[in-house]
Design a protein around this motif. Sequence first.
Motif, PDB file in Angstrom:
ATOM      1  N   ILE A 111     -14.523 -26.807  17.987  1.00 10.20           N
ATOM      2  CA  ILE A 111     -15.847 -26.235  17.772  1.00 10.20           C
ATOM      3  C   ILE A 111     -15.765 -25.066  16.782  1.00 10.20           C
ATOM      4  CG2 ILE A 111     -17.758 -24.998  18.879  1.00 10.20           C
ATOM      5  CD1 ILE A 111     -17.156 -26.718  21.396  1.00 10.20           C
ATOM      6  N   SER A 112     -14.711 -24.270  16.896  1.00 15.54           N
ATOM      7  CA  SER A 112     -14.539 -23.140  15.969  1.00 15.54           C
ATOM      8  C   SER A 112     -14.349 -23.619  14.541  1.00 15.54           C
ATOM      9  CB  SER A 112     -13.338 -22.295  16.401  1.00 15.54           C
ATOM     10  OG  SER A 112     -13.548 -21.727  17.682  1.00 15.54           O
ATOM     11  N   LEU A 113     -13.472 -24.611  14.356  1.00 12.76           N
ATOM     12  CA  LEU A 113     -13.154 -25.101  13.019  1.00 12.76           C
ATOM     13  C   LEU A 113     -14.259 -25.969  12.438  1.00 12.76           C
ATOM     14  CD1 LEU A 113     -11.158 -25.467  10.682  1.00 12.76           C
ATOM     15  CD2 LEU A 113     -10.040 -27.261  12.005  1.00 12.76           C
ATOM     16  N   ASN A 114     -14.787 -26.874  13.251  1.00  6.16           N
ATOM     17  CA  ASN A 114     -15.754 -27.854  12.754  1.00  6.16           C
ATOM     18  C   ASN A 114     -17.179 -27.324  12.664  1.00  6.16           C
ATOM     19  OD1 ASN A 114     -13.549 -29.529  12.882  1.00  6.16           O
ATOM     20  ND2 ASN A 114     -14.450 -31.042  14.253  1.00  6.16           N
ATOM     21  N   VAL A 115     -17.508 -26.333  13.485  1.00  5.52           N
ATOM     22  CA  VAL A 115     -18.896 -25.854  13.536  1.00  5.52           C
ATOM     23  C   VAL A 115     -19.018 -24.366  13.195  1.00  5.52           C
ATOM     24  CG1 VAL A 115     -20.998 -25.674  14.927  1.00  5.52           C
ATOM     25  CG2 VAL A 115     -19.417 -27.578  15.317  1.00  5.52           C
ATOM     26  N   ALA A 116     -18.304 -23.521  13.931  1.00  2.75           N
ATOM     27  CA  ALA A 116     -18.485 -22.079  13.729  1.00  2.75           C
ATOM     28  C   ALA A 116     -18.143 -21.659  12.306  1.00  2.75           C
ATOM     29  CB  ALA A 116     -17.644 -21.297  14.739  1.00  2.75           C
ATOM     30  N   ALA A 117     -17.001 -22.107  11.795  1.00  2.00           N
ATOM     31  CA  ALA A 117     -16.593 -21.692  10.444  1.00  2.00           C
ATOM     32  C   ALA A 117     -17.605 -22.124   9.380  1.00  2.00           C
ATOM     33  CB  ALA A 117     -15.192 -22.214  10.132  1.00  2.00           C
ATOM     34  N   PRO A 118     -18.044 -23.388   9.347  1.00  2.00           N
ATOM     35  CA  PRO A 118     -19.040 -23.763   8.332  1.00  2.00           C
ATOM     36  C   PRO A 118     -20.332 -22.973   8.429  1.00  2.00           C
ATOM     37  CG  PRO A 118     -18.040 -25.727   9.273  1.00  2.00           C
ATOM     38  CD  PRO A 118     -17.565 -24.572  10.089  1.00  2.00           C
ATOM     39  N   LEU A 119     -20.807 -22.723   9.655  1.00  2.00           N
ATOM     40  CA  LEU A 119     -22.060 -21.977   9.804  1.00  2.00           C
ATOM     41  C   LEU A 119     -21.892 -20.525   9.385  1.00  2.00           C
ATOM     42  CD1 LEU A 119     -22.848 -24.593  11.237  1.00  2.00           C
ATOM     43  CD2 LEU A 119     -23.911 -23.219  13.035  1.00  2.00           C
TER      44      LEU A 119
END
Length: 252
Positions: A111-119
Amino acid sequence: MTSSSPIRAIVTGHNRGLGAALAEQLLARNVAVLGLSRSRHADLHTRFPALLEEIELELGDPAQVAQWAASDALRAFTSGAQTVLLINNAGTMQPVGPVETQNPAEIATAISLNVAAPLMLSSALAAASVDATDRRIVHISSGAGRNAYPGWSVYCATKAALDHHARAVALDANRALRICSLAPGVIDTNMQAQIRGSDKDRFPMRERFEELKQNGQLATPEACATQLLDYAFSDAFGTTPVADIREVGKPA
């Protein structure tokens, strides 16, 4: 790094796979690139010393990403650019398997790599590049964000999150910012090798991906990168917030 290029691009996960192909082709197009990955690319900086800047950043650690995003690095890199492109490419498909087998720590990392970082990077870029008249954000999504697959509940959920983020950002109606969550198709990368190496009990659809490899149906990272960049720089980019390169990237 100093560059007079009117176009600047930020690519996450630029050290291998599709990210490496994207970075290389951007540099070959004389576009200045800021690569964000946990490690540097083996030889791109040697080939393009005036155009490539690399930052070693653990994108799966939100605290690290937040600290870097709060610095002046993005503003300095995008200063003077007319067009700024962010490609949120870095990601993981792990953990794979039924929900009861998934490791909570791996879920958090995904979730951190796939979602949080891009957002986080999208927000930081939008705030830092206010002088650019043309700002574009590409989330590298997947068909898994639009179709559920057994064993991929976390991966499907994270890619669906990127799709919906793009839809919501598009509603902000900022005419100087375009966004698209773009599925690149099935590419012959290390991720595909991981899929084919999955335990069939954890990923029942493994045979389908084995057949794609055997039948030569996997796109090369280079071919996909060409299609993706042509679309990302086209006038059509951003007209729809969720797309598939195999459809929008077709020749007219």
